[in-house]
Design an enzyme around this catalytic site. Structure first.
Site, PDB file in Angstrom:
ATOM      1  N   LYS A  91      16.248  -9.285  -8.035  1.00 49.87           N
ATOM      2  CA  LYS A  91      15.013  -8.448  -7.951  1.00 49.87           C
ATOM      3  C   LYS A  91      15.035  -7.251  -8.726  1.00 49.87           C
ATOM      4  O   LYS A  91      16.294  -6.856  -9.047  1.00 49.87           O
ATOM      5  CB  LYS A  91      14.878  -8.057  -6.384  1.00 49.87           C
ATOM      6  CG  LYS A  91      13.177  -7.386  -5.859  1.00 49.87           C
ATOM      7  CD  LYS A  91      12.756  -8.492  -5.503  1.00 49.87           C
ATOM      8  CE  LYS A  91      11.078  -8.084  -5.051  1.00 49.87           C
ATOM      9  NZ  LYS A  91      10.242  -9.163  -4.484  1.00 49.87           N
ATOM     10  N   GLY A 191      -0.906  -2.767   5.350  1.00 48.61           N
ATOM     11  CA  GLY A 191      -0.924  -2.795   3.796  1.00 48.61           C
ATOM     12  C   GLY A 191      -1.902  -3.874   3.440  1.00 48.61           C
ATOM     13  O   GLY A 191      -1.638  -4.980   3.452  1.00 48.61           O
ATOM     14  N   GLY A 193      -2.826  -4.571   0.197  1.00 47.24           N
ATOM     15  CA  GLY A 193      -2.671  -4.724  -1.160  1.00 47.24           C
ATOM     16  C   GLY A 193      -3.241  -6.397  -1.631  1.00 47.24           C
ATOM     17  O   GLY A 193      -3.885  -6.719  -0.857  1.00 47.24           O
ATOM     18  N   HIS A 194      -2.450  -6.515  -2.595  1.00 46.68           N
ATOM     19  CA  HIS A 194      -2.360  -7.921  -3.098  1.00 46.68           C
ATOM     20  C   HIS A 194      -2.297  -8.992  -2.287  1.00 46.68           C
ATOM     21  O   HIS A 194      -3.460  -9.925  -2.030  1.00 46.68           O
ATOM     22  CB  HIS A 194      -1.551  -8.350  -4.246  1.00 46.68           C
ATOM     23  CG  HIS A 194      -2.021  -7.443  -5.480  1.00 46.68           C
ATOM     24  ND1 HIS A 194      -1.355  -6.233  -5.744  1.00 46.68           N
ATOM     25  CD2 HIS A 194      -2.777  -7.466  -6.674  1.00 46.68           C
ATOM     26  CE1 HIS A 194      -1.767  -5.782  -6.957  1.00 46.68           C
ATOM     27  NE2 HIS A 194      -2.715  -6.577  -7.553  1.00 46.68           N
ATOM     28  N   VAL A 195      -1.508  -8.955  -1.246  1.00 45.18           N
ATOM     29  CA  VAL A 195      -1.368  -9.830  -0.419  1.00 45.18           C
ATOM     30  C   VAL A 195      -2.274  -9.821   0.666  1.00 45.18           C
ATOM     31  O   VAL A 195      -2.913 -10.265   1.255  1.00 45.18           O
ATOM     32  CB  VAL A 195       0.147 -10.177   0.086  1.00 45.18           C
ATOM     33  CG1 VAL A 195       0.303 -11.217   1.177  1.00 45.18           C
ATOM     34  CG2 VAL A 195       1.066 -10.352  -1.243  1.00 45.18           C
TER      35      VAL A 195
HETATM   36  P1  NAD Z   1       0.746  -4.331  -3.203  1.00 43.37           P
HETATM   37  O1  NAD Z   1       1.471  -3.008  -3.916  1.00 43.37           O
HETATM   38  O2  NAD Z   1      -0.499  -4.794  -3.696  1.00 43.37           O
HETATM   39  O3  NAD Z   1       0.235  -3.755  -1.750  1.00 43.37           O
HETATM   40  C1  NAD Z   1       0.956  -2.946  -0.733  1.00 43.37           C
HETATM   41  C2  NAD Z   1      -0.188  -2.021  -0.055  1.00 43.37           C
HETATM   42  O4  NAD Z   1       0.620  -1.343   1.180  1.00 43.37           O
HETATM   43  C3  NAD Z   1      -0.828  -0.909  -0.726  1.00 43.37           C
HETATM   44  O5  NAD Z   1      -2.161  -1.116  -0.517  1.00 43.37           O
HETATM   45  C4  NAD Z   1      -0.224   0.153  -0.379  1.00 43.37           C
HETATM   46  O6  NAD Z   1      -1.283   1.250  -0.495  1.00 43.37           O
HETATM   47  C5  NAD Z   1       0.147  -0.302   1.151  1.00 43.37           C
HETATM   48  N1  NAD Z   1       1.016   0.711   1.807  1.00 43.37           N
HETATM   49  C6  NAD Z   1       2.478   1.170   1.234  1.00 43.37           C
HETATM   50  N2  NAD Z   1       2.871   1.940   2.107  1.00 43.37           N
HETATM   51  C7  NAD Z   1       2.140   1.858   3.344  1.00 43.37           C
HETATM   52  C8  NAD Z   1       2.335   2.382   4.598  1.00 43.37           C
HETATM   53  N3  NAD Z   1       3.303   3.284   4.908  1.00 43.37           N
HETATM   54  N4  NAD Z   1       1.200   2.124   5.722  1.00 43.37           N
HETATM   55  C9  NAD Z   1       0.339   1.546   5.221  1.00 43.37           C
HETATM   56  N5  NAD Z   1       0.005   1.001   3.879  1.00 43.37           N
HETATM   57  C10 NAD Z   1       0.985   1.042   3.034  1.00 43.37           C
HETATM   58  O7  NAD Z   1       1.829  -5.206  -2.858  1.00 43.37           O
HETATM   59  P2  NAD Z   1       1.779  -6.759  -2.538  1.00 43.37           P
HETATM   60  O8  NAD Z   1       1.898  -7.550  -3.785  1.00 43.37           O
HETATM   61  O9  NAD Z   1       0.512  -7.136  -1.497  1.00 43.37           O
HETATM   62  O10 NAD Z   1       3.124  -6.981  -1.494  1.00 43.37           O
HETATM   63  C11 NAD Z   1       2.920  -6.496   0.046  1.00 43.37           C
HETATM   64  C12 NAD Z   1       4.295  -6.839   0.417  1.00 43.37           C
HETATM   65  O11 NAD Z   1       4.504  -8.199   0.571  1.00 43.37           O
HETATM   66  C13 NAD Z   1       5.538  -6.184  -0.271  1.00 43.37           C
HETATM   67  O12 NAD Z   1       6.442  -5.846   0.692  1.00 43.37           O
HETATM   68  C14 NAD Z   1       6.133  -7.258  -0.935  1.00 43.37           C
HETATM   69  O13 NAD Z   1       7.471  -7.052  -1.298  1.00 43.37           O
HETATM   70  C15 NAD Z   1       5.955  -8.545  -0.157  1.00 43.37           C
HETATM   71  N6  NAD Z   1       5.783  -9.634  -1.126  1.00 43.37           N
HETATM   72  C16 NAD Z   1       4.665  -9.864  -1.875  1.00 43.37           C
HETATM   73  C17 NAD Z   1       4.667 -11.061  -2.534  1.00 43.37           C
HETATM   74  C18 NAD Z   1       3.564 -11.483  -3.624  1.00 43.37           C
HETATM   75  O14 NAD Z   1       3.113 -12.324  -4.100  1.00 43.37           O
HETATM   76  N7  NAD Z   1       2.846 -10.205  -3.932  1.00 43.37           N
HETATM   77  C19 NAD Z   1       5.471 -12.181  -2.309  1.00 43.37           C
HETATM   78  C20 NAD Z   1       6.350 -12.013  -1.342  1.00 43.37           C
HETATM   79  C21 NAD Z   1       6.495 -10.870  -0.789  1.00 43.37           C
END
Ligand code: NAD
Length: 361
Positions: A91, A191, A193-195
């Site tokens: 990572k 959260g 976000g993307h996921v």
């Molecule tokens: P992202 O950056 O698109 O979204 C994260 C979201 O969380 C953002 O909207 C942010 O504003 C919000 N956030 C941050 N701190 C916060 C808090 N204290 N309270 C509420 N919201 C908060 O990231 P993502 O790609 O959606 O990933 C989300 C999680 O899933 C991460 O932990 C990432 O490591 C994990 N993950 C993602 C993937 C992937 O395919 N993108 C794969 C495996 C694991």
């Protein structure tokens, strides 16, 4: 005394770091022109090259960034193993606010740093990083996945991650309540976000009452307008829901929150949800809260980016991701049979595959 010599010994913080746990490589990267400060962690390459996303975050200190990258890269080792992929765990973290400090020059410099590792680390997206960033990284190195579909890549892995997480939530419901019908159950997604946003979609369509929380108002608005989600204003640990789905950052499941949780299931996409994987896992077990191991149910994205290496299509990625449902149930049964935590059970199964491969080598 030479004024350039530090007068006090600074404690080494890498090899004796509590989260070091056998890392093969920890690389600190700095590029003066772009201001890039990054750390790349390669935890284990027994099963294959270490693949794991890059996270850009405004860490309060280097120590916080180091801790995050060490914990995340180790998690990738187990994620790849339990998902049956021939990949190791790694990572990267970039220190900075992705909304205000990210530049093209910085991503290009990061790509050159990844290239220097000669393929022992392959990067992809994580929090704060998108497919456009990976396109820039790709211009500097071949050791990158999660590139846009137009460039022959597998695109954004997040929707597949969300699908796998949905499978994990359904399997948890099946184990806990005897049925995976989620109709009328309440979930808090932290959260969006993307996921998170795709998970809102799946769970709303499955008939759940979806509550959302994010630090950015635009993300909350999206979930409310597009999927009719409700906003939860209180502390996540007090939310009166059946399922808590952490989809932001790690360590939200800890000694303080576990005491307060009202939910019966914790299943989400965030990496490293347990602050302390041993004691927090046991506390959850003693409170009767079913925990779906994060590295197992959030593996969809990794399965999707691996398609760029193993050459399979999106349909096959989704088919493999759907299997998370069965694997999650197997892990729950394994934990029950051996009277260990679900996290421990998932670690054991993942470690067994790594050990078997190491023996063959
Ligand atoms: P992202 O950056 O698109 O979204 C994260 C979201 O969380 C953002 O909207 C942010 O504003 C919000 N956030 C941050 N701190 C916060 C808090 N204290 N309270 C509420 N919201 C908060 O990231 P993502 O790609 O959606 O990933 C989300 C999680 O899933 C991460 O932990 C990432 O490591 C994990 N993950 C993602 C993937 C992937 O395919 N993108 C794969 C495996 C694991």
């Amino acid at each position: 005394m030479n004024i350039n010599t530090p007068s006090v010994d600074v404690q080494p913080v890498v090899f004796n770091h509590p989260s070091f746990m056998g890392h093969e490589q920890v690389v600190f990267c700095h590029d003066r022109e772009s201001g890039l400060k990054a750390i790349i962690g390669v935890h284990n390459t027994v099963l294959g090259p270490a693949l794991g996303g890059t996270r850009m975050w405004a860490y309060q200190s280097e120590a916080e960034a180091l801790r995050d990258v060490l914990r995340l890269s180790r998690g990738m080792t187990f994620k790849a193993s339990i998902s049956g992929l021939n990949l190791g765990g790694g990572k990267a973290v970039i220190i900075g606010d992705s909304r205000t400090e990210k530049t093209e020059e910085m991503m290009l410099a990061f790509g050159r740093m990844v290239d220097r590792l000669g393929g022992s680390y392959i990067t992809a997206e994580d929090v704060g990083i998108n497919t456009r960033d990976m396109e820039l990284v790709k211009s500097q190195t071949d050791h990158v996945t999660g590139i846009p579909v137009e460039m022959g890549g597998s695109g954004d892995p997040s929707p597949v991650t969300a699908y796998g997480t949905y499978m994990g939530i359904k399997a948890s419901a099946k184990f806990k309540w005897g049925s995976d019908d989620l109709t009328g159950r309440k979930v808090l997604i932290q959260g969006i976000g993307h996921v998170g946003i795709t998970l809102v979609k799946h769970l709303s369509e499955a008939g759940m009452e979806v509550y959302v929380q994010d630090i950015h108002q635009d993300r909350i608005d999206l979930a409310v307008t597009d999927f009719g989600a409700r906003v939860y204003e209180g502390d996540y640990a007090d939310a009166p829901v059946d399922v808590y789905a952490p989809c932001a950052l790690g360590a939200t499941v800890n000694e303080e929150s576990i005491e307060r949780f009202k939910c019966s299931i914790i299943a989400g996409a965030a990496n490293n949800q347990l602050r302390n994987e041993v004691t927090d896992g046991a506390l959850l077990q003693s409170r009767g809260i079913l925990y779906a191991p994060d590295f197992l149910i959030n593996a969809g994205g990794l399965i999707n980016v691996y398609s760029e290496i193993a050459k399979y299509d999106r349909a096959e990625s989704l088919r493999r991701t759907e299997k998370i449902y069965d694997t999650t149930l197997e892990i729950f049964r394994h934990a029950e049979l051996k009277s260990i935590t679900t996290h421990q059970a998932a670690l054991e199964v993942a470690q067994a595959r790594i050990d078997a491969s190491a023996k063959l080598k």
